[in-house]
Design a protein around this motif. Structure first.
Motif, PDB file in Angstrom:
ATOM      1  N   LYS A  86      17.791  -9.735 -28.271  1.00 18.50           N
ATOM      2  CA  LYS A  86      16.760 -10.731 -28.584  1.00 18.50           C
ATOM      3  C   LYS A  86      17.380 -11.963 -29.235  1.00 18.50           C
ATOM      4  CE  LYS A  86      12.831 -10.761 -28.252  1.00 18.50           C
ATOM      5  NZ  LYS A  86      11.955 -11.276 -27.164  1.00 18.50           N
ATOM      6  N   THR A  87      18.454 -11.753 -30.014  1.00 17.46           N
ATOM      7  CA  THR A  87      19.160 -12.885 -30.608  1.00 17.46           C
ATOM      8  C   THR A  87      19.769 -13.764 -29.518  1.00 17.46           C
ATOM      9  OG1 THR A  87      19.659 -11.659 -32.638  1.00 17.46           O
ATOM     10  CG2 THR A  87      21.071 -13.556 -32.128  1.00 17.46           C
ATOM     11  N   MET A  88      20.432 -13.132 -28.539  1.00 17.28           N
ATOM     12  CA  MET A  88      21.043 -13.905 -27.456  1.00 17.28           C
ATOM     13  C   MET A  88      19.986 -14.626 -26.628  1.00 17.28           C
ATOM     14  SD  MET A  88      24.027 -13.175 -28.388  1.00 17.28           S
ATOM     15  CE  MET A  88      25.057 -14.022 -27.203  1.00 17.28           C
ATOM     16  N   GLU A  89      18.859 -13.982 -26.445  1.00 16.52           N
ATOM     17  CA  GLU A  89      17.738 -14.626 -25.759  1.00 16.52           C
ATOM     18  C   GLU A  89      17.227 -15.822 -26.567  1.00 16.52           C
ATOM     19  OE1 GLU A  89      14.119 -12.367 -24.023  1.00 16.52           O
ATOM     20  OE2 GLU A  89      13.464 -13.084 -25.990  1.00 16.52           O
ATOM     21  N   ALA A  90      17.084 -15.638 -27.889  1.00 11.95           N
ATOM     22  CA  ALA A  90      16.516 -16.680 -28.747  1.00 11.95           C
ATOM     23  C   ALA A  90      17.398 -17.921 -28.823  1.00 11.95           C
ATOM     24  CB  ALA A  90      16.279 -16.122 -30.152  1.00 11.95           C
ATOM     25  N   ILE A  91      18.722 -17.739 -28.728  1.00 11.02           N
ATOM     26  CA  ILE A  91      19.601 -18.910 -28.832  1.00 11.02           C
ATOM     27  C   ILE A  91      19.784 -19.622 -27.490  1.00 11.02           C
ATOM     28  CG2 ILE A  91      20.815 -17.941 -30.829  1.00 11.02           C
ATOM     29  CD1 ILE A  91      23.191 -17.349 -28.974  1.00 11.02           C
ATOM     30  N   GLY A  92      19.193 -19.038 -26.414  1.00 13.30           N
ATOM     31  CA  GLY A  92      19.177 -19.772 -25.164  1.00 13.30           C
ATOM     32  C   GLY A  92      19.897 -19.147 -23.986  1.00 13.30           C
ATOM     33  N   CYS A  93      20.318 -17.892 -24.073  1.00 20.25           N
ATOM     34  CA  CYS A  93      20.957 -17.265 -22.911  1.00 20.25           C
ATOM     35  C   CYS A  93      19.941 -17.064 -21.786  1.00 20.25           C
ATOM     36  CB  CYS A  93      21.568 -15.914 -23.290  1.00 20.25           C
ATOM     37  SG  CYS A  93      23.084 -16.052 -24.272  1.00 20.25           S
ATOM     38  N   ASP A  94      20.385 -17.277 -20.570  1.00 22.28           N
ATOM     39  CA  ASP A  94      19.515 -17.124 -19.398  1.00 22.28           C
ATOM     40  C   ASP A  94      19.555 -15.721 -18.821  1.00 22.28           C
ATOM     41  OD1 ASP A  94      18.525 -19.949 -18.888  1.00 22.28           O
ATOM     42  OD2 ASP A  94      20.693 -20.279 -18.993  1.00 22.28           O
ATOM     43  N   ALA A  95      20.602 -14.961 -19.115  1.00 22.23           N
ATOM     44  CA  ALA A  95      20.720 -13.583 -18.636  1.00 22.23           C
ATOM     45  C   ALA A  95      21.786 -12.876 -19.454  1.00 22.23           C
ATOM     46  CB  ALA A  95      21.073 -13.542 -17.149  1.00 22.23           C
ATOM     47  N   LEU A  96      21.748 -11.542 -19.431  1.00 23.21           N
ATOM     48  CA  LEU A  96      22.720 -10.731 -20.151  1.00 23.21           C
ATOM     49  C   LEU A  96      23.327  -9.701 -19.209  1.00 23.21           C
ATOM     50  CD1 LEU A  96      20.657  -9.945 -23.390  1.00 23.21           C
ATOM     51  CD2 LEU A  96      22.336 -11.777 -23.075  1.00 23.21           C
ATOM     52  N   VAL A  97      24.644  -9.524 -19.320  1.00 20.88           N
ATOM     53  CA  VAL A  97      25.336  -8.420 -18.654  1.00 20.88           C
ATOM     54  C   VAL A  97      25.711  -7.438 -19.759  1.00 20.88           C
ATOM     55  CG1 VAL A  97      27.302  -7.727 -17.249  1.00 20.88           C
ATOM     56  CG2 VAL A  97      26.259  -9.996 -16.912  1.00 20.88           C
ATOM     57  N   ILE A  98      25.296  -6.190 -19.608  1.00 22.70           N
ATOM     58  CA  ILE A  98      25.470  -5.229 -20.707  1.00 22.70           C
ATOM     59  C   ILE A  98      26.137  -3.956 -20.203  1.00 22.70           C
ATOM     60  CG2 ILE A  98      24.332  -3.886 -22.515  1.00 22.70           C
ATOM     61  CD1 ILE A  98      21.968  -5.842 -22.327  1.00 22.70           C
ATOM     62  N   ARG A  99      27.172  -3.521 -20.914  1.00 22.41           N
ATOM     63  CA  ARG A  99      27.732  -2.181 -20.749  1.00 22.41           C
ATOM     64  C   ARG A  99      27.543  -1.442 -22.058  1.00 22.41           C
ATOM     65  NH1 ARG A  99      33.503  -0.560 -18.238  1.00 22.41           N
ATOM     66  NH2 ARG A  99      32.263  -0.993 -16.386  1.00 22.41           N
ATOM     67  N   HIS A 100      27.051  -0.210 -21.968  1.00 23.57           N
ATOM     68  CA  HIS A 100      26.730   0.540 -23.183  1.00 23.57           C
ATOM     69  C   HIS A 100      26.971   2.029 -22.937  1.00 23.57           C
ATOM     70  CE1 HIS A 100      24.363   1.932 -26.656  1.00 23.57           C
ATOM     71  NE2 HIS A 100      24.491   0.705 -27.114  1.00 23.57           N
ATOM     72  N   PRO A 101      27.448   2.775 -23.946  1.00 27.22           N
ATOM     73  CA  PRO A 101      27.742   4.201 -23.755  1.00 27.22           C
ATOM     74  C   PRO A 101      26.509   5.084 -23.608  1.00 27.22           C
ATOM     75  CG  PRO A 101      28.106   3.575 -26.048  1.00 27.22           C
ATOM     76  CD  PRO A 101      27.869   2.309 -25.291  1.00 27.22           C
ATOM     77  N   GLU A 102      25.319   4.565 -23.926  1.00 27.06           N
ATOM     78  CA  GLU A 102      24.099   5.363 -23.860  1.00 27.06           C
ATOM     79  C   GLU A 102      23.494   5.289 -22.456  1.00 27.06           C
ATOM     80  OE1 GLU A 102      19.608   5.288 -25.802  1.00 27.06           O
ATOM     81  OE2 GLU A 102      21.289   4.444 -26.928  1.00 27.06           O
ATOM     82  N   ASP A 121      26.064   2.186 -17.725  1.00 25.63           N
ATOM     83  CA  ASP A 121      25.414   2.871 -18.839  1.00 25.63           C
ATOM     84  C   ASP A 121      25.869   4.315 -18.883  1.00 25.63           C
ATOM     85  OD1 ASP A 121      22.551   4.444 -17.635  1.00 25.63           O
ATOM     86  OD2 ASP A 121      23.633   3.017 -16.370  1.00 25.63           O
ATOM     87  N   GLY A 122      26.680   4.642 -19.899  1.00 29.16           N
ATOM     88  CA  GLY A 122      27.147   6.012 -20.091  1.00 29.16           C
ATOM     89  C   GLY A 122      27.684   6.604 -18.804  1.00 29.16           C
ATOM     90  N   SER A 123      27.155   7.759 -18.428  1.00 28.91           N
ATOM     91  CA  SER A 123      27.506   8.376 -17.146  1.00 28.91           C
ATOM     92  C   SER A 123      26.349   8.231 -16.165  1.00 28.91           C
ATOM     93  CB  SER A 123      27.846   9.855 -17.343  1.00 28.91           C
ATOM     94  OG  SER A 123      26.755  10.551 -17.932  1.00 28.91           O
ATOM     95  N   ILE A 155      33.287  13.885 -11.187  1.00 31.23           N
ATOM     96  CA  ILE A 155      31.899  13.606 -10.830  1.00 31.23           C
ATOM     97  C   ILE A 155      30.992  13.682 -12.059  1.00 31.23           C
ATOM     98  CG2 ILE A 155      29.973  14.321  -9.381  1.00 31.23           C
ATOM     99  CD1 ILE A 155      32.388  13.322  -7.775  1.00 31.23           C
ATOM    100  N   LYS A 156      31.253  14.645 -12.915  1.00 35.60           N
ATOM    101  CA  LYS A 156      30.378  14.910 -14.051  1.00 35.60           C
ATOM    102  C   LYS A 156      30.167  13.686 -14.931  1.00 35.60           C
ATOM    103  CE  LYS A 156      29.753  18.296 -17.770  1.00 35.60           C
ATOM    104  NZ  LYS A 156      30.305  19.529 -18.396  1.00 35.60           N
ATOM    105  N   HIS A 157      31.197  12.873 -15.092  1.00 37.00           N
ATOM    106  CA  HIS A 157      31.113  11.735 -15.997  1.00 37.00           C
ATOM    107  C   HIS A 157      31.085  10.390 -15.260  1.00 37.00           C
ATOM    108  CE1 HIS A 157      32.836  14.987 -18.551  1.00 37.00           C
ATOM    109  NE2 HIS A 157      31.971  14.502 -19.409  1.00 37.00           N
TER     110      HIS A 157
END
Length: 308
Positions: A86-102, A121-123, A155-157
């Protein structure tokens, strides 16, 4: 607003539109945006290819990339993923690319009003990797229907295995898995085979990195015998069909999933996959920000495999 969260959310028409668009961008038939756009890449896990190819795609399209590093951010003060976004959105970003372990982290981001591109995202899912893989396969064969594909390894991960299985099966390919018992995902409805039983008949051999960091220490012993039992080596390479291709999302554990002399051999598409990653991610950015898709090819594509 369009997001790219998993391959399950894309129709076959959208997948093919993204592939055609990426190929057209690669050929110089489609040009960058005509307005300033600001993107931030939020990577909560380490990355070289995905992060840097998104950065290159953004640079080629004239976008401004707003720097974000977890190690120097307010994440270390306890800030939630949602509040960071939301911070990145509020300062004016038009899109986000996100990698996260969850797995499915994006479910907590439904309050955003800007697009999210899932960089892994995770596995769970890795849609941009899957799409660049599909682009690479399409450049080789010109179709997916009837292709014989094996995905070999952890395959599992693997979010890559899951995304590619979902997409290629929808597009008409036959996809099977090869893995040691400890690396199998039994809740996933797919046929497991032995690599040596199918090596002569496959069109695409997609290797996966053995993700030792996600395994218990007791599994590390598999690595010592992995190549002889499950890896791509010179003996198996020569048993492949003449127009078969070898793929790997990288990073590569050389001498484990694949021996070094094969990494850049004629049938390998490992580094061309990385090149295609830039063009596919340009296509993805156009899609989420403009709704842009090429439903037909600009020019007829002559499959690489046709000349072999």
């Amino acid at each position: 607003m369009r997001n790219l969260l998993s391959m399950e959310t894309l129709s076959n028409e959208e997948i093919m539109g993204l592939i055609h668009q990426a190929i057209a961008i690669k050929k110089g038939d489609i040009h960058p945006f005509n307005k300033p756009l600001y993107i931030s890449n939020l990577f909560y896990e380490n990355s070289t290819r995905t992060k840097k190819s998104f950065e290159m795609a953004q640079a080629k399209m004239g976008m401004t990339t707003i720097d974000f590093e977890v190690s120097t951010s307010s994440v270390n003060k306890g800030e939630s993923l949602y509040d960071t976004c939301k911070t990145m959105e509020a300062i004016g970003c038009d899109a986000l690319v996100i990698r996260h372990p969850e797995n499915a982290y994006y479910e907590q981001l439904k309050g955003l009003t800007i697009p999210v591109i899932n960089g892994g995202d995770g596995s769970g899912s890795h849609p941009s990797q899957c799409l660049l893989d599909l682009m690479t396969i399409y450049e080789q064969f010109g179709h997916f229907e009837g292709l014989n594909v094996v995905i070999v390894g952890d395959i599992k991960h693997s979010r890559v295995a899951k995304s590619n299985y979902q997409a290629m099966t929808k597009l008409g390919a036959r996809v099977r898995f090869v893995a040691p018992e400890a690396y199998r995902e039994h809740e996933f409805p797919v046929e497991y085979v032995e690599l040596d039983d199918v090596i002569e008949e496959i069109d695409v051999c997609m290797l996966l990195r053995v993700q030792l960091e996600r395994h218990q220490a007791s599994h590390h012993e598999i690595q010592a015998q992995y190549n002889s039992m499950y890896g791509m080596n010179l003996e198996r390479y020569h048993r492949l069909k003449d127009d078969a291709i070898i793929m790997h999302p990288a990073p590569i554990n050389r001498e484990v999933e694949i021996t070094s002399e094969i990494v850049e051999a004629d049938k390998s598409r490992i580094f061309p996959q990385m090149t295609n990653g830039v063009y596919m991610r340009m296509s993805i950015l156009k899609y989420v920000l403009e709704g842009s898709l090429l439903l037909q090819e600009v020019n007829h594509l002559e499959p690489i495999g046709a000349a072999v």
